[in-house]
Design a protein around this motif. Structure first.
Motif, PDB file in Angstrom:
ATOM      1  N   CYS A  22       0.854  -1.187   0.000  1.00 46.11           N
ATOM      2  CA  CYS A  22       0.000   0.000   0.000  1.00 46.11           C
ATOM      3  C   CYS A  22       0.887   1.232   0.000  1.00 46.11           C
ATOM      4  O   CYS A  22       1.806   1.337   0.816  1.00 46.11           O
ATOM      5  CB  CYS A  22      -0.904   0.002   1.217  1.00 46.11           C
ATOM      6  N   ALA A  23       0.573   2.141  -0.899  1.00 45.35           N
ATOM      7  CA  ALA A  23       1.311   3.393  -0.976  1.00 45.35           C
ATOM      8  C   ALA A  23       0.372   4.556  -0.702  1.00 45.35           C
ATOM      9  O   ALA A  23      -0.735   4.608  -1.251  1.00 45.35           O
ATOM     10  CB  ALA A  23       1.947   3.556  -2.359  1.00 45.35           C
ATOM     11  N   ALA A  33      -0.581   6.017  12.185  1.00 48.00           N
ATOM     12  CA  ALA A  33      -0.949   4.608  12.120  1.00 48.00           C
ATOM     13  C   ALA A  33      -1.228   4.179  10.681  1.00 48.00           C
ATOM     14  O   ALA A  33      -1.797   4.932   9.892  1.00 48.00           O
ATOM     15  CB  ALA A  33      -2.187   4.352  12.958  1.00 48.00           C
ATOM     16  N   MET A  34      -0.802   2.977  10.358  1.00 49.25           N
ATOM     17  CA  MET A  34      -1.117   2.356   9.062  1.00 49.25           C
ATOM     18  C   MET A  34      -1.385   0.879   9.297  1.00 49.25           C
ATOM     19  O   MET A  34      -0.902   0.301  10.275  1.00 49.25           O
ATOM     20  CB  MET A  34       0.033   2.504   8.065  1.00 49.25           C
ATOM     21  N   GLY A  35      -2.135   0.287   8.388  1.00 52.65           N
ATOM     22  CA  GLY A  35      -2.385  -1.135   8.568  1.00 52.65           C
ATOM     23  C   GLY A  35      -3.344  -1.698   7.558  1.00 52.65           C
ATOM     24  O   GLY A  35      -3.554  -1.123   6.483  1.00 52.65           O
ATOM     25  N   TRP A  36      -3.927  -2.838   7.954  1.00 52.87           N
ATOM     26  CA  TRP A  36      -4.802  -3.585   7.063  1.00 52.87           C
ATOM     27  C   TRP A  36      -6.046  -4.088   7.794  1.00 52.87           C
ATOM     28  O   TRP A  36      -5.942  -4.583   8.920  1.00 52.87           O
ATOM     29  CB  TRP A  36      -4.055  -4.794   6.488  1.00 52.87           C
ATOM     30  N   VAL A  92     -11.732  -9.140   0.860  1.00 49.81           N
ATOM     31  CA  VAL A  92     -11.193  -7.905   0.304  1.00 49.81           C
ATOM     32  C   VAL A  92     -10.346  -7.267   1.411  1.00 49.81           C
ATOM     33  O   VAL A  92     -10.833  -7.088   2.535  1.00 49.81           O
ATOM     34  CB  VAL A  92     -12.300  -6.937  -0.143  1.00 49.81           C
ATOM     35  N   TYR A  93      -9.120  -6.962   1.085  1.00 45.93           N
ATOM     36  CA  TYR A  93      -8.185  -6.392   2.055  1.00 45.93           C
ATOM     37  C   TYR A  93      -8.046  -4.897   1.792  1.00 45.93           C
ATOM     38  O   TYR A  93      -7.798  -4.473   0.651  1.00 45.93           O
ATOM     39  CB  TYR A  93      -6.832  -7.087   1.947  1.00 45.93           C
ATOM     40  N   TYR A  94      -8.195  -4.129   2.866  1.00 46.48           N
ATOM     41  CA  TYR A  94      -8.162  -2.679   2.775  1.00 46.48           C
ATOM     42  C   TYR A  94      -6.947  -2.130   3.520  1.00 46.48           C
ATOM     43  O   TYR A  94      -6.716  -2.486   4.685  1.00 46.48           O
ATOM     44  CB  TYR A  94      -9.421  -2.073   3.386  1.00 46.48           C
ATOM     45  N   CYS A  95      -6.235  -1.256   2.879  1.00 45.43           N
ATOM     46  CA  CYS A  95      -5.178  -0.498   3.542  1.00 45.43           C
ATOM     47  C   CYS A  95      -5.833   0.659   4.294  1.00 45.43           C
ATOM     48  O   CYS A  95      -6.772   1.285   3.779  1.00 45.43           O
ATOM     49  CB  CYS A  95      -4.205   0.036   2.495  1.00 45.43           C
ATOM     50  N   VAL A  96      -5.331   0.908   5.501  1.00 45.67           N
ATOM     51  CA  VAL A  96      -5.883   1.993   6.314  1.00 45.67           C
ATOM     52  C   VAL A  96      -4.767   2.869   6.857  1.00 45.67           C
ATOM     53  O   VAL A  96      -3.633   2.412   7.025  1.00 45.67           O
ATOM     54  CB  VAL A  96      -6.738   1.449   7.481  1.00 45.67           C
ATOM     55  N   ALA A  97      -5.127   4.110   7.152  1.00 50.35           N
ATOM     56  CA  ALA A  97      -4.168   5.043   7.742  1.00 50.35           C
ATOM     57  C   ALA A  97      -4.914   6.080   8.567  1.00 50.35           C
ATOM     58  O   ALA A  97      -6.100   6.329   8.339  1.00 50.35           O
ATOM     59  CB  ALA A  97      -3.345   5.728   6.655  1.00 50.35           C
ATOM     60  N   ASP A  98      -4.186   6.651   9.536  1.00 49.12           N
ATOM     61  CA  ASP A  98      -4.811   7.646  10.403  1.00 49.12           C
ATOM     62  C   ASP A  98      -3.759   8.588  10.962  1.00 49.12           C
ATOM     63  O   ASP A  98      -2.613   8.181  11.168  1.00 49.12           O
ATOM     64  CB  ASP A  98      -5.557   6.950  11.548  1.00 49.12           C
ATOM     65  N   PRO A  99      -4.142   9.827  11.253  1.00 45.50           N
ATOM     66  CA  PRO A  99      -3.180  10.771  11.836  1.00 45.50           C
ATOM     67  C   PRO A  99      -2.757  10.438  13.266  1.00 45.50           C
ATOM     68  O   PRO A  99      -1.728  10.944  13.728  1.00 45.50           O
ATOM     69  CB  PRO A  99      -3.924  12.103  11.787  1.00 45.50           C
TER      70      PRO A  99
END
Length: 119
Positions: A22-23, A33-36, A92-99
């Motif tokens: 994931c980019a 934070a980042m993840g799946w 279905v795999y989702y990339c996630v991110a947060d401040p």
């Protein structure tokens, strides 16, 4: 605003491996934070693996010992190495991110990539 783009999904046999990547683009300096997450057929969306800016990690019990999350803090990329795949990993795999590093819910989501594990 942050955009997340996943790659690496596909069809694999039971016991096989896949690597998801994931980019992030846009205001990537705001990301901590980042993840799946994933959502299987007829199931609720669930956490798979997440990581913080300090490289702490958290895994779902169902993937511990099989999946490994890694990230590049400078580039704001995150990967998920999936080994010993099982049919129940189909989702279905989702990339996630947060401040923030430990959000209750993630602000940014990718469009998702399909992973299918066939027996």
């Amino acid at each position: 605003q942050v955009q997340l783009v996943e790659s690496g999904g596909g069809l694999v046999q039971v016991g096989g491996s896949l690597r998801l990547s994931c980019a992030a683009s846009g205001s990537i300096s705001s990301i901590n934070a980042m993840g799946w997450y994933r959502q299987g057929p007829g199931k609720q969306r669930e956490l798979v693996a997440v990581t913080t800016s300090a490289d702490t990690t958290r895994y779902a019990d169902s993937v511990k010992g099989r999946f490994t999350i890694s990230r590049d803090n400078a580039k704001k990329t995150v990967s998920l190495q999936m080994n010993s795949l099982k049919p129940e990993d189909t989702a279905v795999y989702y990339c996630v991110a947060d401040p923030v590093d430990y959000p209750s819910w993630y602000e940014y989501w990718g469009q998702g990539t399909q992973v299918t594990v066939s027996s």
